[in-house]
Design a protein around this motif. Structure first.
Motif, PDB file in Angstrom:
ATOM      1  N   ALA A  22       0.588  -1.104  -0.086  1.00 34.20           N
ATOM      2  CA  ALA A  22      -0.058   0.127  -0.028  1.00 34.20           C
ATOM      3  C   ALA A  22       0.820   1.268  -0.067  1.00 34.20           C
ATOM      4  O   ALA A  22       0.469   2.405  -0.588  1.00 34.20           O
ATOM      5  CB  ALA A  22      -0.825   0.013   1.128  1.00 34.20           C
ATOM      6  N   VAL A  23       2.110   1.256   0.775  1.00 37.76           N
ATOM      7  CA  VAL A  23       2.970   2.348   0.648  1.00 37.76           C
ATOM      8  C   VAL A  23       4.436   1.769   0.192  1.00 37.76           C
ATOM      9  O   VAL A  23       5.071   1.636   1.110  1.00 37.76           O
ATOM     10  CB  VAL A  23       3.033   3.032   2.339  1.00 37.76           C
ATOM     11  CG1 VAL A  23       3.709   4.160   2.157  1.00 37.76           C
ATOM     12  CG2 VAL A  23       1.724   3.223   3.018  1.00 37.76           C
ATOM     13  N   PRO A  24       4.808   1.921  -0.982  1.00 43.55           N
ATOM     14  CA  PRO A  24       5.688   1.303  -1.485  1.00 43.55           C
ATOM     15  C   PRO A  24       7.031   2.065  -1.236  1.00 43.55           C
ATOM     16  O   PRO A  24       8.056   1.221  -1.290  1.00 43.55           O
ATOM     17  CB  PRO A  24       5.499   1.269  -3.231  1.00 43.55           C
ATOM     18  CG  PRO A  24       4.511   2.167  -3.236  1.00 43.55           C
ATOM     19  CD  PRO A  24       3.540   2.514  -1.991  1.00 43.55           C
ATOM     20  N   TYR A  25       7.328   3.242  -0.738  1.00 47.50           N
ATOM     21  CA  TYR A  25       8.369   3.908  -0.857  1.00 47.50           C
ATOM     22  C   TYR A  25       8.684   4.190   1.014  1.00 47.50           C
ATOM     23  O   TYR A  25       7.904   4.329   1.542  1.00 47.50           O
ATOM     24  CB  TYR A  25       8.501   5.295  -1.474  1.00 47.50           C
ATOM     25  CG  TYR A  25       8.394   4.915  -2.978  1.00 47.50           C
ATOM     26  CD1 TYR A  25       9.674   4.625  -3.574  1.00 47.50           C
ATOM     27  CD2 TYR A  25       7.345   5.101  -3.846  1.00 47.50           C
ATOM     28  CE1 TYR A  25       9.750   4.253  -4.891  1.00 47.50           C
ATOM     29  CE2 TYR A  25       7.270   4.815  -5.005  1.00 47.50           C
ATOM     30  CZ  TYR A  25       8.467   4.342  -5.578  1.00 47.50           C
ATOM     31  OH  TYR A  25       8.506   4.265  -6.982  1.00 47.50           O
ATOM     32  N   ARG A  26       9.896   4.201   1.137  1.00 45.30           N
ATOM     33  CA  ARG A  26      10.406   4.400   2.366  1.00 45.30           C
ATOM     34  C   ARG A  26      10.619   5.808   2.741  1.00 45.30           C
ATOM     35  O   ARG A  26       9.992   6.365   3.784  1.00 45.30           O
ATOM     36  CB  ARG A  26      11.672   3.567   2.407  1.00 45.30           C
ATOM     37  CG  ARG A  26      11.941   2.362   2.457  1.00 45.30           C
ATOM     38  CD  ARG A  26      12.982   1.686   3.044  1.00 45.30           C
ATOM     39  NE  ARG A  26      13.125   0.115   2.902  1.00 45.30           N
ATOM     40  CZ  ARG A  26      13.564  -0.239   1.685  1.00 45.30           C
ATOM     41  NH1 ARG A  26      14.290   0.289   0.884  1.00 45.30           N
ATOM     42  NH2 ARG A  26      13.621  -1.681   1.970  1.00 45.30           N
ATOM     43  N   LEU A  27      11.504   6.542   2.051  1.00 45.64           N
ATOM     44  CA  LEU A  27      12.115   7.711   2.678  1.00 45.64           C
ATOM     45  C   LEU A  27      11.513   9.127   1.651  1.00 45.64           C
ATOM     46  O   LEU A  27      11.207  10.030   2.071  1.00 45.64           O
ATOM     47  CB  LEU A  27      13.325   7.942   2.941  1.00 45.64           C
ATOM     48  CG  LEU A  27      14.024   7.018   3.956  1.00 45.64           C
ATOM     49  CD1 LEU A  27      15.441   7.256   4.154  1.00 45.64           C
ATOM     50  CD2 LEU A  27      13.362   7.555   5.350  1.00 45.64           C
ATOM     51  N   LEU A  28      11.649   8.587   0.367  1.00 45.18           N
ATOM     52  CA  LEU A  28      11.323   9.897  -0.576  1.00 45.18           C
ATOM     53  C   LEU A  28      10.486   9.133  -1.701  1.00 45.18           C
ATOM     54  O   LEU A  28      10.776   8.428  -2.545  1.00 45.18           O
ATOM     55  CB  LEU A  28      12.715   9.917  -1.354  1.00 45.18           C
ATOM     56  CG  LEU A  28      13.583  10.826  -0.601  1.00 45.18           C
ATOM     57  CD1 LEU A  28      15.118  11.092  -1.295  1.00 45.18           C
ATOM     58  CD2 LEU A  28      12.942  12.465  -0.092  1.00 45.18           C
ATOM     59  N   PRO A  29       9.297   9.562  -1.826  1.00 44.92           N
ATOM     60  CA  PRO A  29       8.201   8.993  -2.592  1.00 44.92           C
ATOM     61  C   PRO A  29       8.746   9.348  -3.981  1.00 44.92           C
ATOM     62  O   PRO A  29       9.275  10.131  -4.471  1.00 44.92           O
ATOM     63  CB  PRO A  29       7.070   9.929  -2.531  1.00 44.92           C
ATOM     64  CG  PRO A  29       7.378  10.640  -1.090  1.00 44.92           C
ATOM     65  CD  PRO A  29       8.753  10.529  -0.676  1.00 44.92           C
ATOM     66  N   GLY A  30       8.681   7.865  -4.646  1.00 44.35           N
ATOM     67  CA  GLY A  30       8.958   7.771  -6.076  1.00 44.35           C
ATOM     68  C   GLY A  30      10.468   7.474  -6.259  1.00 44.35           C
ATOM     69  O   GLY A  30      11.005   7.103  -7.335  1.00 44.35           O
TER      70      GLY A  30
END
Ligand code: NDP
Length: 537
Positions: free
Chosen positions: A527-535
């Protein structure tokens, strides 16, 4: 937390992954407003059943979920209610140390104090140049013995000062119940409960850090303006002698904690024994060592001598700049203000801090003990120290840019942390960004076999990326460094260190969460694929 019959391939992947990350992270100490290297070492473990707490009930669990950056593939069955549990829940414990991890531990135990010394000595003898001492040594202009001979040794005054400092903080911690929560609206202090430990224990804490900070700083200002018992530059003037005192305390408390863990632990079922002496020493045996009912080592050392001192150290540096150069630069003001916001935030939210990784998951060893006594006060304050030697006056646009970056970083950091805290405290009965929050239901089992229910937030900043609180922290860290201009590398050490620390912490946390929540965690990462920086990451 891994089933006893963990598939070989998963075991191999885990090990390789751990090694890869440890290699990437090797050689630097590091934790929350603190510390040293578990950030780099925690992942380098291999699963093996039945280690930990010999003779104290033992453990059957395994700690070894395969970790993969964006979407952990491990089902991590042990302890995870929805993953077909095999054993009791033991997340974060029962580890066996591989050779690389051991080498890193020994390296850091031996050399981390010299790394700190190098930075402080570089300022003292080379005006904060990191390259000049290396060049001097390489070209024969100086020998190690010359540098050492010029280094101030421990003094009686520094020893008295340091003893008084620590004793005062202990006194404030154990003997003055919190009164701030009685008159500060919104502040949570007094007796509060920590999170459930892997053994199922819930500890109580006296939250009085804000009060300790206020009293200490009131005394500091009273001295500076009325009492004149000591010079406000006293910390700067004794900086290296105090370093030796801090090291003595750091090693003493870590050694004591180790002995205590073996001989008279506070909660035997929450001890972690890897079978390796050095690893145990560094990462700690006891989860929450205590003396008496209230003196909690982790809360005290994480939160008191080092963090209360942080703002005083900066004030002392500002006073020294004034004394040497006749004025305090806007860069020094910025560093003092931005870091004071961070420190005050820590104390204002001390009850929340009980639910963070340092208190919830890390054991108390050299990594926290020495890290909080030495690494934090000496390396987190490098910007202020640098500005004493290089009084940088920033142009208005530069200063405003630094301020805006620092404040927006703080905003993201605080709001993200607040959203998770609010969500967890209210069981989801709250509004986040004006809406009812969305969540993923999850479950896990603690070592006593009890099942627990939990939720992972997917709204607000936690729906944008999985650790945007770290991103905000990094923005703030960058602002401190940029306040020092571009003359030298030394003040930028902090952002390099924090980037490594928080990136690795993020990986380590996800590894642990994958172990704890199994397939529920996979649903969250989907559902939320990124950790620190979206994209990007
Ligand atoms: P977090 O506050 O991010 O806590 C991570 C834990 O939160 C996870 O282990 C999990 O615990 C829970 N969690 C993860 N995702 C979710 C979600 N979507 N919804 C609800 N709960 C979730 O990490 P830290 O404790 O490391 O950091 C706290 C703050 O301290 C951060 O802002 C960080 O920047 C700062 N910090 C500062 C340092 C410094 O030296 N200056 C060093 C380290 C941290 P659970 O098992 O409860 O589910």
């Amino acid at each position: 937390m891994r089933p006893e019959r963990a598939a070989r391939s998963v075991f191999r992947c885990h090990l390789e992954d751990g090694l890869r990350r440890a290699r990437a992270a090797a050689g630097r100490p590091g934790g929350r407003l603190s510390r040293v290297p578990e950030e780099s070492l925690g992942a380098v473990v291999s699963p093996r059943p039945g280690i930990c707490c010999p003779g104290r009930g033992g453990e059957k669990g395994l700690m070894a979920a395969k970790h993969q950056p964006n979407a952990p593939k491990t089902k991590s069955p042990g302890s995870v209610a929805n993953g077909g549990a095999v054993t009791q829940g033991q997340w974060g414990r029962a580890w066996e140390v591989d050779w690389f991890s051991l080498a890193s531990v020994i390296f850091l135990l031996l050399f981390a104090p010299f790394i700190v010394y190098f930075f402080i000595m570089a300022c003292d003898q080379y005006s904060c140049s990191l390259t000049a001492p290396v060049v001097d040594l390489a070209t024969g202009h100086a020998r190690l013995s010359d540098i050492w001979a010029k280094t101030p040794s421990v003094t009686k005054k520094a020893a008295q000062l340091y003893t008084l400092w620590v004793a005062f903080q202990v006194l404030l911690y154990v003997s003055l119940p919190d009164f701030c929560h009685k008159f500060l609206p919104g502040y949570v202090g007094g007796v509060q409960e920590g999170a459930v430990t892997p053994a199922g224990v819930v500890n109580k804490y006296e939250i009085n850090g804000l009060q300790a900070w206020l009293i200490t700083h009131a005394l500091w200002f009273a001295n500076a303006h009325f009492l004149s018992w000591f010079s406000p530059t006293i910390i700067f003037d004794n900086w290296i002698p105090l370093l030796w005192c801090a090291n003595i305390l750091g090693y003493a408390v870590s050694t004591f904690a180790m002995v205590k863990g073996y001989c008279f632990p506070t909660s035997a079922r929450d001890c972690k024994f890897t079978g390796n002496f050095f690893y145990n020493y560094m990462m700690g045996v006891e989860f929450n060592p205590r003396i008496g009912k209230w003196f909690d080592f982790k809360l005290f050392f994480n939160g008191r001598p080092g963090i209360v001192a942080w703002t005083l150290i900066n004030l002392s540096f500002a006073a020294k700049q004034q004394e040497l150069h006749g004025h305090v630069t806007n860069s020094m003001v910025l560093v003092n203000v931005l870091q004071a916001i961070y420190v005050l935030d820590f104390f204002w939210n001390e009850a929340w801090y009980l639910k963070t990784i340092d208190i919830c998951h890390d054991h108390f060893g050299w990594y926290l003990g020495w890290g909080d006594c030495v690494w934090l006060p000496y390396l987190y304050t490098l910007q202020g120290l640098y500005l004493v030697y290089h009084p940088v006056q920033l142009s208005m646009p530069h200063a405003v840019g630094v301020l805006l970056l620092g404040l927006s970083g703080y905003y993201v950091f605080r709001v993200a942390n607040h959203q998770k805290d609010l969500f967890r405290r209210t069981g989801g009965r709250c509004l986040i960004w004006g809406r009812k929050p969305k969540a993923i239901e999850c479950a896990y089992t603690s070592a006593d076999g009890r099942k627990h229910h939990s939720q992972l937030l997917v709204s607000g900043f936690w729906g944008v990326a999985r650790h945007l609180n770290y991103t905000g922290d990094l923005m703030g860290s960058l602002a401190y460094c940029l306040a020092c201009g571009g003359g030298h590398l030394l003040p930028y050490f902090y952002i390099v260190y924090m980037t490594i620390l928080l990136t690795h912490r993020c990986l380590r946390d996800e590894h642990r969460c994958a172990s704890k929540y199994g397939s529920d965690w996979e649903r969250y990462t989907a559902a939320v694929p990124y950790r620190l920086l979206p994209g990007i990451f």
